[in-house]
Design an enzyme around this catalytic site. Structure first.
Site, PDB file in Angstrom:
ATOM      1  N   ASP A 240       0.828  -1.203   0.000  1.00 42.93           N
ATOM      2  CA  ASP A 240       0.000   0.000   0.000  1.00 42.93           C
ATOM      3  C   ASP A 240       0.871   1.266   0.000  1.00 42.93           C
ATOM      4  OD1 ASP A 240      -2.845   0.918   0.424  1.00 42.93           O
ATOM      5  OD2 ASP A 240      -1.952   1.871   2.179  1.00 42.93           O
ATOM      6  N   GLU A 292      14.341 -15.535   0.638  1.00 45.13           N
ATOM      7  CA  GLU A 292      14.695 -16.619   1.554  1.00 45.13           C
ATOM      8  C   GLU A 292      13.673 -17.750   1.487  1.00 45.13           C
ATOM      9  OE1 GLU A 292      14.641 -14.805   5.400  1.00 45.13           O
ATOM     10  OE2 GLU A 292      16.289 -13.439   4.896  1.00 45.13           O
TER      11      GLU A 292
HETATM   12  C1  GLC Z   1      -4.195   2.958  -0.644  1.00 46.16           C
HETATM   13  C2  GLC Z   1      -5.449   2.149  -0.562  1.00 46.16           C
HETATM   14  C3  GLC Z   1      -6.565   3.045  -0.149  1.00 46.16           C
HETATM   15  C4  GLC Z   1      -6.232   3.634   1.204  1.00 46.16           C
HETATM   16  C5  GLC Z   1      -4.907   4.359   1.180  1.00 46.16           C
HETATM   17  C6  GLC Z   1      -4.403   4.647   2.560  1.00 46.16           C
HETATM   18  O1  GLC Z   1      -4.239   3.880  -1.651  1.00 46.16           O
HETATM   19  O2  GLC Z   1      -5.685   1.528  -1.789  1.00 46.16           O
HETATM   20  O3  GLC Z   1      -7.787   2.371  -0.101  1.00 46.16           O
HETATM   21  O4  GLC Z   1      -7.240   4.529   1.596  1.00 46.16           O
HETATM   22  O5  GLC Z   1      -3.922   3.573   0.579  1.00 46.16           O
HETATM   23  O6  GLC Z   1      -3.990   3.472   3.180  1.00 46.16           O
END
Ligand code: GLC
Length: 583
Positions: A240, A292
């Protein structure tokens, strides 16, 4: 009949592997299934657990619900699933605010349920990718609570980005950064002695404090979290906000409003919170951890970074394996732009030996069937409300199907978002009082946000909540139209969107469309995307007609897949994509 002259304008080997004879190939037939770099050509289906299937009737989807429906995905023909976060969370951002990275939130089930899901996926030969949220934690994470209690100057605060405020009494935020969800990116805390104190950075919601990735303890912790899930058997991680972990030294001011996850401000300058060079060290470390383990585990970056060669830096041979192709996702339904997006992505990825990825929808954007049905003057809105210009639903579905048939013909790996195999539209008239996206609240209702693409799936028409939950509870209401799109209504029905996806995925697998070369074909009008694929299995001609006039196919071409009916003369009509084997 149109004469098709094939000109090698672009052809791409997709793998860094160089054979003894000097040729570059994307696949090595001597490799066993377990060793195969499966992610190079995989179709990966995103499950948004809150909205997939609810097993206990509380109206929120859960892991046992996912497990019970995995056979739908095996039957659909995808290679892997990616699960959005199911970890312990106060759900300030639907789980992208993680309080415990090593446990499952009770709303989704238990760790044992996660293990059951992994076992069932393995039984069905589906790989499982989980979401990792390293840019920020929840404000309920034990580290953040400890940081609040420990006070300024404590080692607990160095894991986050606490700073003194500006102004005589520190009453102004430390810099001018804005949150992606609207409003300032800083929140001031009350110190343990009750006085107004330092500020902490949150690029997203105030309940999502950003970690400080210069702290070695933060780095070690995430190596450990990776191992925790690798040992449970996951096949990879979707990372993310991968472009956000490292901030420019000194946190210099940046006054611009943040577009939702837009990595640039249009000035050509790189904002100090995105895509900093040092972020790559982190991923080199993670790659070492993944290497790993056996089984070709993978990392895919969610990085809103442009241009493509800058994004390709995330998938250099010692970093991640894939990065989402948001340039492709944001390209309108227009042939020149699509051709350009394909070429630039293939070329940038080829330079680093990585596969391109392709994606049209996810849980953060308007579903592509709806996007492509919006009036042309409406550009990528952040959610749609009842009073906004509404999409032409049949047009959007027709184009959405054509767009998917085009995408699944491209070499590399493709991502599908749950419900797109049903042709689901965005919910564009959700009542404001049910909205939950923090972006809606932080913009004081000024943008609708992302709830419209997160509405729970319809499985069986005529059942409570169209079969999403046994009680009819549903955390976001489904629009009436969802009954028409239910999986049960489409299964086995020729021409349905579900059967189109199944056919496309089946052919993609048997023709090995994820591998091999792509060559654009000359001789078609400008508003047609036409290319020839040479896969290890066969040659395939792909024609997507984005223009008005029907398009002829070459003599003897045998159509294998069509996103819509051909006309009475066997021509490809407007907004239809076909795959054909040359005569
Ligand atoms: C990413 C996710 C989104 C979230 C953001 C903050 O973009 O896809 O849904 O709100 O990160 O974590």
């Amino acid at each position: 009949m149109l004469q098709v002259s094939v000109a090698i304008r672009f052809s791409t080997p997709l793998s860094p592997r160089v054979r003894d004879d000097g040729a570059v190939t994307n696949s090595d037939p001597s490799e066993g299934e377990a060793d195969r770099e499966w992610w190079r050509s995989a179709v990966i289906y995103q499950i948004y657990p809150r909205s997939f299937a609810d097993s206990d009737g509380d109206g929120v989807g859960d892991l046992p619900g996912v497990t019970s429906r995995l056979s739908h995905l095996a039957d659909l023909g995808v290679d892997a699933v990616w699960l959005s976060p199911f970890y312990v969370s106060r759900m300030a951002d639907a789980g992208y605010d993680v309080a415990d990275y090593r446990d499952v939130d009770p709303v989704f089930g238990t760790l044992a349920d996660a293990d059951d899901l992994l076992a069932e996926a393995k039984r069905l030969s589906l790989r499982v990718v989980v979401d990792l949220v390293p840019n920020h934690t929840s404000d309920e994470h034990e580290w953040f609570r400890a940081a609040l209690t420990a006070g300024p100057g404590s080692p607990e605060r160095t894991r986050y980005l606490f700073r003194d405020g500006r102004g005589e009494h520190g009453e102004l935020p430390p810099n001018t950064w804005r949150s992606v969800f609207g409003g300032p990116a800083w929140t001031r805390v009350v110190e343990p002695d009750g006085t107004p104190g330092q500020w902490y950075l949150h690029l997203f919601d105030a309940k999502q404090p950003d970690l400080d990735w210069t702290d070695p303890e933060v780095r070690e912790e995430f190596h450990d979290v990776l191992r925790f899930w690798l040992e449970r058997g996951v096949d990879g991680f979707r990372v993310d906000v991968a472009h956000g972990l490292v901030k420019a030294d000194g946190l210099p001011d940046w006054d611009h409003e943040q577009e939702l996850l837009d990595g640039s401000d249009g000035t050509g300058q790189r904002p100090p919170m995105w895509d900093q060079d040092d972020v790559h060290d982190i991923y080199r470390g993670w790659r070492t951890v993944l290497d790993e383990y056996d089984g070709n585990r993978m990392l895919v970056a969610e990085a809103w970074v442009e241009p493509p060669d800058r994004l390709a830096r995330y998938v250099r041979p010692d970093e991640m394996h894939q990065a989402f192709n948001f340039a492709y996702l944001t390209t309108p339904w227009q042939a020149p732009g699509l051709r350009e997006a394909v070429v630039s992505s293939l070329s940038a990825n080829r330079d680093v030996g990585a596969p391109s990825t392709w994606v049209l929808s996810n849980h953060d954007v308007i579903r592509h069937t709806t996007r492509f049905g919006l009036p042309p003057e409406v550009r990528a809105p952040n959610g749609i409300r009842a009073g906004d210009p509404q999409p032409d639903e049949p047009l959007g579905l027709r184009r959405g199907r054509a767009a998917t048939a085009l995408m699944l013909a491209l070499p590399g790996s493709a991502y599908l978002y749950q419900g797109e195999e049903l042709g689901l539209p965005e919910h564009t008239t959700l009542p404001d009082e049910v909205r939950q996206d923090p972006a809606w609240f932080r913009h004081d209702g000024g943008v609708a946000g992302r709830d419209g693409c997160r509405v729970p799936l319809p499985w069986e028409a005529g059942r409570p909540a169209n079969g999403f939950s046994s009680t009819g509870e549903c955390w976001l209401p489904q629009p009436e139209s969802f009954a028409r799109y239910a999986a049960g209504v489409q299964r086995g029905v020729e021409g349905s969107t579900l059967e189109l996806y199944r056919s496309a995925l089946g052919l993609r697998r048997s023709f090995r469309m994820g591998e091999g070369e792509l060559t654009f074909v000359d001789g078609y009008p400008d508003d047609v995307v036409a290319f020839r694929r040479q896969t290890p299995e066969r040659a395939v001609l792909v024609v997507a007609n984005l223009g008005i006039e029907p398009v002829d196919l070459p003599e003897g071409a045998r159509v294998q897949l069509a996103s819509g009916d051909l006309d009475h003369r066997g021509r490809v009509p407007c907004d239809v994509t076909i795959w054909a084997c040359p005569g």
